[in-house]
Design an enzyme around this catalytic site. Structure first.
Site, mmCIF file in Angstrom:
data_model
loop_
_atom_site.group_PDB
_atom_site.id
_atom_site.type_symbol
_atom_site.label_atom_id
_atom_site.label_comp_id
_atom_site.label_asym_id
_atom_site.label_seq_id
_atom_site.Cartn_x
_atom_site.Cartn_y
_atom_site.Cartn_z
ATOM 1 N N ASP A 38 37.736 30.585 44.560
ATOM 2 C CA ASP A 38 37.943 29.287 43.774
ATOM 3 C C ASP A 38 38.438 27.938 45.076
ATOM 4 O O ASP A 38 38.006 27.007 44.873
ATOM 5 C CB ASP A 38 39.118 28.872 43.138
ATOM 6 C CG ASP A 38 39.839 29.999 42.641
ATOM 7 O OD1 ASP A 38 40.240 30.367 43.943
ATOM 8 O OD2 ASP A 38 41.274 29.305 41.967
ATOM 9 N N GLY A 125 48.753 38.988 35.802
ATOM 10 C CA GLY A 125 47.308 38.387 36.516
ATOM 11 C C GLY A 125 46.943 37.535 35.709
ATOM 12 O O GLY A 125 45.748 37.272 35.603
ATOM 13 N N SER A 129 52.203 32.071 35.208
ATOM 14 C CA SER A 129 52.606 30.681 36.145
ATOM 15 C C SER A 129 51.979 29.658 35.945
ATOM 16 O O SER A 129 52.845 28.342 35.191
ATOM 17 C CB SER A 129 53.128 30.950 37.463
ATOM 18 O OG SER A 129 51.983 31.612 38.307
ATOM 19 N N GLU A 161 52.427 24.157 42.293
ATOM 20 C CA GLU A 161 52.239 25.359 42.779
ATOM 21 C C GLU A 161 52.181 25.681 44.421
ATOM 22 O O GLU A 161 52.925 26.893 45.542
ATOM 23 C CB GLU A 161 51.429 26.468 41.525
ATOM 24 C CG GLU A 161 51.769 28.145 42.560
ATOM 25 C CD GLU A 161 51.150 28.471 41.297
ATOM 26 O OE1 GLU A 161 51.298 27.937 40.009
ATOM 27 O OE2 GLU A 161 51.109 30.025 41.604
ATOM 28 N N ASP A 173 43.266 28.403 38.335
ATOM 29 C CA ASP A 173 43.705 29.551 36.712
ATOM 30 C C ASP A 173 44.027 27.748 35.983
ATOM 31 O O ASP A 173 44.407 27.648 34.818
ATOM 32 C CB ASP A 173 45.339 30.197 37.123
ATOM 33 C CG ASP A 173 45.251 31.112 38.035
ATOM 34 O OD1 ASP A 173 44.027 30.886 38.196
ATOM 35 O OD2 ASP A 173 45.708 32.085 38.867
HETATM 36 C C1 GLA Z 1 45.682 33.543 41.497
HETATM 37 C C2 GLA Z 1 44.709 32.364 41.891
HETATM 38 C C3 GLA Z 1 43.914 31.819 41.193
HETATM 39 C C4 GLA Z 1 42.192 32.620 42.602
HETATM 40 C C5 GLA Z 1 42.134 33.593 41.901
HETATM 41 C C6 GLA Z 1 40.972 34.839 42.208
HETATM 42 O O1 GLA Z 1 44.729 33.534 40.345
HETATM 43 O O2 GLA Z 1 46.326 31.858 41.829
HETATM 44 O O3 GLA Z 1 43.196 30.540 42.350
HETATM 45 O O4 GLA Z 1 42.437 32.305 43.349
HETATM 46 O O5 GLA Z 1 43.721 33.964 41.422
HETATM 47 O O6 GLA Z 1 40.223 34.623 41.788
#
Ligand code: GLA
Length: 387
Positions: A38, A125, A129, A161, A173
């Site tokens: 991203d 993951g 957040s 963030e 995200d």
């Molecule tokens: C985290 C970051 C995202 C992205 C992922 C990896 O979740 O917040 O922006 O970079 O890692 O794809």
């Protein structure tokens, strides 16, 4: 959960009448493919989950903001005119960052009381957040009638963030949490923010999320390190190529010019980014054509590249993925999110899901000595008011 209980708790903590409060929800997310690109201007393919973060909130007549959650004991009280990052304020720094963004845009935000509850496992993951940030944006937008649209709130949440909390994350995200749609994944072009909903036609298959329970200890510093390695690779390539992002390249052009990158590690990182972007496009095309098997293969390739070239997996994620792939009926398994711990995502034949959870759980625990958790994911909607 538990919405009535939340209102009861809110009244217990802050007093007043239950008829005066409003309730909101924002989902977590799982990324199906397109990892660590991203921030390289690539395509990602996440979807929102049907679990996430809830809030009950009510405006006050003064400038005090009070935060509480059912997840932790910490309660924090601040003045709206004095919003600053404080280590000891812990999780409330996320919502405080979002408040700051609204204030920076000139919105007239006053005091309010808010109670949160999240059922996204912390640090897994699955974007607890981002869910908290987007939820806070939705609450502020509603309570103070700010009239921001969702994409703008997604951007404000990411900025909170990046600038307030200090984690240099990309847009994926917050976008997935903010723009999720039930039974659809989102194909998002992270360079332009153009997006397309793709029906998740998984006839006979399920998305199974496996939580390795490995805490993402050094995740943030390693994450920022990967970002600067990509930036370095980009600058090397820009000596001859007119590109803005690594993901502007196709594989052939990358191969022809990769010797411009004079550090092996940076070259590997860049190769992952370029190839992962190509994989996302192929995967979405395959899914559109009902070819779920190819989709699964590309998920496998994605993980292997994150393990070998991008080096963000680790023993826990690799072991879980290895065990997942041994189950007949698994057609693809990979890590999801930032890596260094957290969750895997697998596509598993419906009739194999029980055996998957049992077998992968047992083998993983025996090899890694951590007790994993599994969730069969339902793809949910974006955030909103839930009264
Ligand atoms: C985290 C970051 C995202 C992205 C992922 C990896 O979740 O917040 O922006 O970079 O890692 O794809």
């Amino acid at each position: 959960m538990m919405q009535n209980q939340m209102v009861e708790k809110f009244i217990e903590i802050y007093g007043g009448e239950s008829s005066t409060v409003s309730q909101y929800f924002a989902p977590g997310r799982v990324n199906l493919i397109g990892e660590h690109i991203d921030y390289n201007g690539g395509f990602v393919f996440p979807c929102a989950l049907d679990f996430g973060t809830y809030a009950v909130a009510r405006k006050r007549n003064d400038s005090t903001v009070r935060f509480a959650t059912l997840n932790f004991d910490l309660k924090v009280e601040v003045d709206i005119n004095d919003i600053s990052y404080l280590e000891e304020h812990n999780w409330t720094n996320y919502p405080k960052g979002v408040i700051k963004e609204f204030l920076n845009k000139g919105h007239n935000i006053g005091g309010f009381d808010i109670l949160y509850y999240g059922n996204i496992p912390n640090g897994s993951g699955l974007s607890s957040s981002a869910s908290l940030e987007v939820l806070t944006a939705v609450v502020l937008n509603d309570l103070f009638d700010c009239k921001e649209d969702m994409i703008e709130m997604v951007k404000m949440s990411q900025k909170a963030e990046n600038q307030f909390v200090g984690v240099n994350c990309g847009i994926m995200d917050q976008f997935a949490c903010g723009m999720g749609k039930s039974n659809h994944a989102i194909l998002l072009d992270c360079e332009t923010l153009d997006y397309k909903y793709t029906p998740l036609k998984l006839d006979g298959y399920k998305i199974v999320i496996g939580n390795t329970k490995k805490r993402r200890g050094l995740a943030d510093s390693k994450y920022n390190e990967r970002r600067s390695e990509c930036q370095y690779a980009l600058e090397c390539l820009q000596k001859e190529l007119d590109i803005n992002n690594l993901c502007d390249l196709d594989m052939d052009t990358f191969d022809k010019h990769k010797s411009l990158i004079d550090k092996d590690i940076a070259r590997d990182r860049a190769k992952h980014a370029v190839a992962e972007n190509v994989r996302v496009k192929k995967a979405v095309e395959a899914l559109g054509g009902g070819d779920i098997i190819t989709f699964g293969k590309l998920m496998n390739e994605s993980h292997d590249s994150l393990r070998d070239l991008y080096e963000v997996t680790g023993i826990e994620l690799d072991t879980m993925v290895e065990e997942a792939r041994k189950i007949e009926g698994t057609i693809g398994a990979r890590m999801t999110g930032a890596g260094f711990g957290g969750c895997t995502v697998s596509i598993v034949k419906e009739e194999s899901v029980d055996i998957f959870i049992e077998e992968v759980g047992k083998k993983y625990e025996a090899r890694v000595n951590l007790k994993p958790e599994f969730y069969v994911a339902n793809v949910g909607n974006g955030p909103g008011k839930i009264n």
